[in-house]
Design a protein around this motif. Structure first.
Motif, short mmCIF file in Angstrom:
data_model
loop_
_atom_site.label_atom_id
_atom_site.label_comp_id
_atom_site.label_asym_id
_atom_site.label_seq_id
_atom_site.Cartn_x
_atom_site.Cartn_y
_atom_site.Cartn_z
N ARG A 22 0.84 -1.21 0.00
CA ARG A 22 0.00 0.00 0.00
C ARG A 22 0.87 1.25 0.00
NH1 ARG A 22 -4.55 -1.73 4.51
NH2 ARG A 22 -5.94 -2.84 3.09
N HIS A 23 1.91 1.24 0.81
CA HIS A 23 2.81 2.39 0.88
C HIS A 23 3.50 2.61 -0.46
CE1 HIS A 23 5.70 5.26 2.43
NE2 HIS A 23 6.68 4.51 1.93
N GLN A 24 3.93 1.50 -1.07
CA GLN A 24 4.61 1.61 -2.37
C GLN A 24 3.67 2.20 -3.42
OE1 GLN A 24 5.79 -2.41 -2.97
NE2 GLN A 24 7.75 -2.20 -1.90
N LEU A 25 2.42 1.71 -3.45
CA LEU A 25 1.47 2.23 -4.43
C LEU A 25 1.14 3.69 -4.17
CD1 LEU A 25 -1.01 -0.80 -4.72
CD2 LEU A 25 0.70 -0.07 -6.39
N ALA A 26 1.04 4.05 -2.91
CA ALA A 26 0.69 5.42 -2.55
C ALA A 26 1.80 6.41 -2.87
CB ALA A 26 0.34 5.50 -1.06
N THR A 27 3.04 5.97 -2.85
CA THR A 27 4.17 6.86 -3.08
C THR A 27 4.64 6.87 -4.52
OG1 THR A 27 5.69 5.09 -2.42
CG2 THR A 27 4.98 6.64 -0.71
N GLN A 28 4.02 6.03 -5.40
CA GLN A 28 4.39 6.01 -6.81
C GLN A 28 3.87 7.27 -7.48
OE1 GLN A 28 6.29 3.90 -8.51
NE2 GLN A 28 6.69 2.68 -6.68
N PRO A 29 4.66 7.91 -8.33
CA PRO A 29 4.20 9.12 -9.00
C PRO A 29 2.96 8.88 -9.86
CG PRO A 29 6.58 8.86 -9.24
CD PRO A 29 6.06 7.61 -8.62
N ALA A 30 2.83 7.70 -10.43
CA ALA A 30 1.72 7.43 -11.34
C ALA A 30 0.50 6.87 -10.62
CB ALA A 30 2.17 6.44 -12.42
N GLU A 31 0.50 6.91 -9.27
CA GLU A 31 -0.57 6.28 -8.52
C GLU A 31 -1.95 6.82 -8.85
OE1 GLU A 31 -2.58 7.43 -5.92
OE2 GLU A 31 -3.43 5.47 -5.45
N PRO A 32 -2.17 8.12 -8.95
CA PRO A 32 -3.51 8.60 -9.29
C PRO A 32 -3.99 8.07 -10.64
CG PRO A 32 -2.19 10.38 -8.41
CD PRO A 32 -1.25 9.24 -8.64
N LEU A 33 -3.10 8.06 -11.65
CA LEU A 33 -3.48 7.54 -12.95
C LEU A 33 -3.78 6.05 -12.87
CD1 LEU A 33 -3.85 7.84 -15.98
CD2 LEU A 33 -1.37 7.50 -16.24
N PHE A 34 -2.91 5.34 -12.13
CA PHE A 34 -3.11 3.90 -11.96
C PHE A 34 -4.45 3.62 -11.31
CE2 PHE A 34 -2.90 0.31 -9.00
CZ PHE A 34 -2.65 -0.73 -9.89
N GLN A 35 -4.77 4.38 -10.26
CA GLN A 35 -6.02 4.17 -9.55
C GLN A 35 -7.22 4.50 -10.43
OE1 GLN A 35 -5.89 2.82 -6.53
NE2 GLN A 35 -8.12 2.59 -6.49
N SER A 36 -7.08 5.56 -11.22
CA SER A 36 -8.18 5.94 -12.11
C SER A 36 -8.43 4.86 -13.16
CB SER A 36 -7.86 7.27 -12.80
OG SER A 36 -7.74 8.31 -11.85
N LEU A 37 -7.35 4.33 -13.74
CA LEU A 37 -7.49 3.26 -14.72
C LEU A 37 -8.10 2.02 -14.09
CD1 LEU A 37 -4.09 3.63 -16.62
CD2 LEU A 37 -6.36 4.25 -17.47
N LEU A 38 -7.67 1.74 -12.87
CA LEU A 38 -8.17 0.56 -12.17
C LEU A 38 -9.67 0.65 -11.94
CD1 LEU A 38 -6.88 -2.01 -10.86
CD2 LEU A 38 -6.97 -0.78 -8.69
N GLU A 39 -10.13 1.81 -11.49
CA GLU A 39 -11.55 1.98 -11.19
C GLU A 39 -12.39 2.08 -12.46
OE1 GLU A 39 -12.72 1.57 -8.27
OE2 GLU A 39 -10.72 1.42 -7.39
N ALA A 40 -11.78 2.52 -13.57
CA ALA A 40 -12.53 2.65 -14.81
C ALA A 40 -12.66 1.34 -15.57
CB ALA A 40 -11.85 3.69 -15.71
N ALA A 41 -11.92 0.33 -15.15
CA ALA A 41 -11.96 -0.96 -15.84
C ALA A 41 -13.38 -1.53 -15.80
CB ALA A 41 -10.98 -1.93 -15.21
N PRO A 42 -13.89 -2.06 -16.93
CA PRO A 42 -15.25 -2.60 -16.96
C PRO A 42 -15.38 -3.93 -16.23
CG PRO A 42 -14.17 -2.97 -19.06
CD PRO A 42 -13.24 -2.13 -18.25
N ASP A 43 -14.26 -4.61 -15.98
CA ASP A 43 -14.27 -5.90 -15.30
C ASP A 43 -13.68 -5.76 -13.90
OD1 ASP A 43 -15.30 -7.30 -17.56
OD2 ASP A 43 -13.30 -7.24 -18.44
N GLY A 44 -13.92 -6.77 -13.09
CA GLY A 44 -13.30 -6.80 -11.78
C GLY A 44 -11.80 -7.03 -11.89
N VAL A 45 -11.03 -6.33 -11.07
CA VAL A 45 -9.58 -6.51 -11.04
C VAL A 45 -9.17 -6.84 -9.61
CG1 VAL A 45 -7.31 -5.47 -11.41
CG2 VAL A 45 -9.20 -4.92 -12.95
#
Length: 393
Positions: A22-45
């Motif tokens: 969680r800490h690693q994901l939170a401190t990654q520069p691309a985390e907001p984009l990653f999270q947005s892509l994750l939530e926009a996915a039409p399937d479960g991830v």
């Protein structure tokens, strides 16, 4: 089996791994984009680590599995799998982490997953490995395909029914042909002695006084010989090649004529007749006289089934390459044990029936490249359906 102290140590280690990720994901520069892509996915991830612990899920996964996100993270992936196959999945997961690769699961097979309420559903899963500098992550893209599976099975069931109906039609056609040949042979052998007996009776009547000539016994003899002659003629019709010209014919017109003939019987029987023709029905190449015989037989059978009156509904409909004629009655219906034998020659449940009306009708329709179907419910009524092919214009 692990001791209590070992289990505590194992749990603590898993918690540290989850918090670290969680800490690693939170401190990654691309985390907001990653999270947005994750939530926009039409399937479960669902993302797990090499030990099968869930570390990341998206909103679709929450919706599919029925868990809150926080209750899923930190749990083994096996909580999403039916208990009876969890042991197999642990072994499979262990093998996968040894040789991680992108691959689909569940396509063409029945792969089951489990929701939080214990219900199971069919799923397809795509696995992809993601190697970070710290560890191996496995991304599982999950799709609920329960509805697709249901539709596919219904489609398969319908296809199976059609194949079974086609096979039954072929078998019935072969049976009718064999019985037809036998009927023609029997009719030929009986015909000559029958007419000899009728002629002998006529000659005998000429020498009898009027009272004996008109006696019930003589009338019975005449009636029964006439009945036998009629049966022989039907038997010969059963195998006789189609007679007359094949020509484009307006089926709606034939049915109107048939219903006009049956109208008198319907009035006596307190029956209402409704005809709904399809005005777009094209001409069908057929022997009009023979099809008129088929429709009249089916209509009269329907009227006889409504002994206390009712409604006879006749409709025609044009499909892409075939015409459908439905004759529906509100009569007594046909029990299953009788319906199974309706088109068998000489089978009848009528006191004075010959058991040849429906088989001959089916034979005529078959010669036209079509078929007769029947649906019936006891106490509700019956529907006879004639399907005839035609060449689209």
């Amino acid at each position: 089996m692990l001791s209590h102290e070992q289990l505590e140590t194992e749990n603590a280690s898993l918690k540290r791994e989850v918090e670290l990720l969680r800490h690693q994901l939170a401190t990654q520069p691309a985390e907001p984009l990653f999270q947005s892509l994750l939530e926009a996915a039409p399937d479960g991830v669902v993302i797990v680590n090499a030990r099968g612990v869930i570390v990341v899920v998206n909103a679709q996964a929450e919706a599919i599995f029925g868990y809150e996100r926080e209750s899923m993270i930190g749990q083994p992936i096996e909580i999403l799998i039916p208990e009876r196959v969890r042991g197999v999945h642990v072994a499979y997961r262990s093998n996968y982490t040894q040789e991680p690769r992108t691959r689909p699961m569940g396509i063409g097979s029945d792969l089951l997953a489990k929701r939080s309420d214990g219900s199971e559903f069919y799923t397809e899963i795509s696995l992809s490995p993601l190697k970070t500098s710290e560890q191996l992550l496995i991304i599982a893209v999950v799709r609920d395909v329960t509805e697709q599976k249901k539709l596919a099975k219904e489609h398969e069931h319908r296809l199976t029914q059609r194949v079974s109906a086609a096979e039954a039609a072929l078998l019935q056609g072969a049976r009718l042909a064999a019985v037809g040949q036998l009927s023609a042979s029997i009719a030929h052998e009986i015909n000559n002695p029958l007419y000899a007996a009728r002629n002998a009776l006529l000659l005998l009547e000429e020498d009898l006084p009027d009272d004996l000539r008109e006696s019930p016994i003589m009338q019975l003899a005449r009636d029964q010989l006439t009945r036998i002659a009629g049966i022989i003629e039907r038997m010969r019709d059963f195998y006789r090649p189609m007679r007359g010209e094949m020509a484009p014919t307006d089926l709606n017109e034939i049915i109107e004529e048939t219903l006009a003939l049956a109208g008198l019987h319907a009035r006596h029987n307190n029956t209402v007749i409704t005809f709904t023709p399809d005005p777009q029905l094209p001409a069908v190449v057929c022997n009009a006289d023979q099809l008129r015989q088929v429709f009249l037989n089916l209509v009269l059978n329907a009227l006889e089934a409504m002994t206390a009156g009712g409604t006879l509904t006749v409709t025609t409909e044009a499909a892409t390459s075939f015409a459908t004629i439905e004759i529906c009655d509100t009569g007594t219906g046909i029990p299953d044990d009788i319906r199974a034998h309706l088109f068998e020659p000489f089978f009848t449940n009528k006191p004075n029936g010959t058991g040849l009306g429906l088989p001959i009708s089916a034979h005529i329709v078959t010669q036209h490249g079509g078929q007769i179907e029947v649906d019936s419910t006891v106490g509700v009524g019956s529907t006879f359906r004639v399907v005839l092919p035609y060449q689209p214009s």
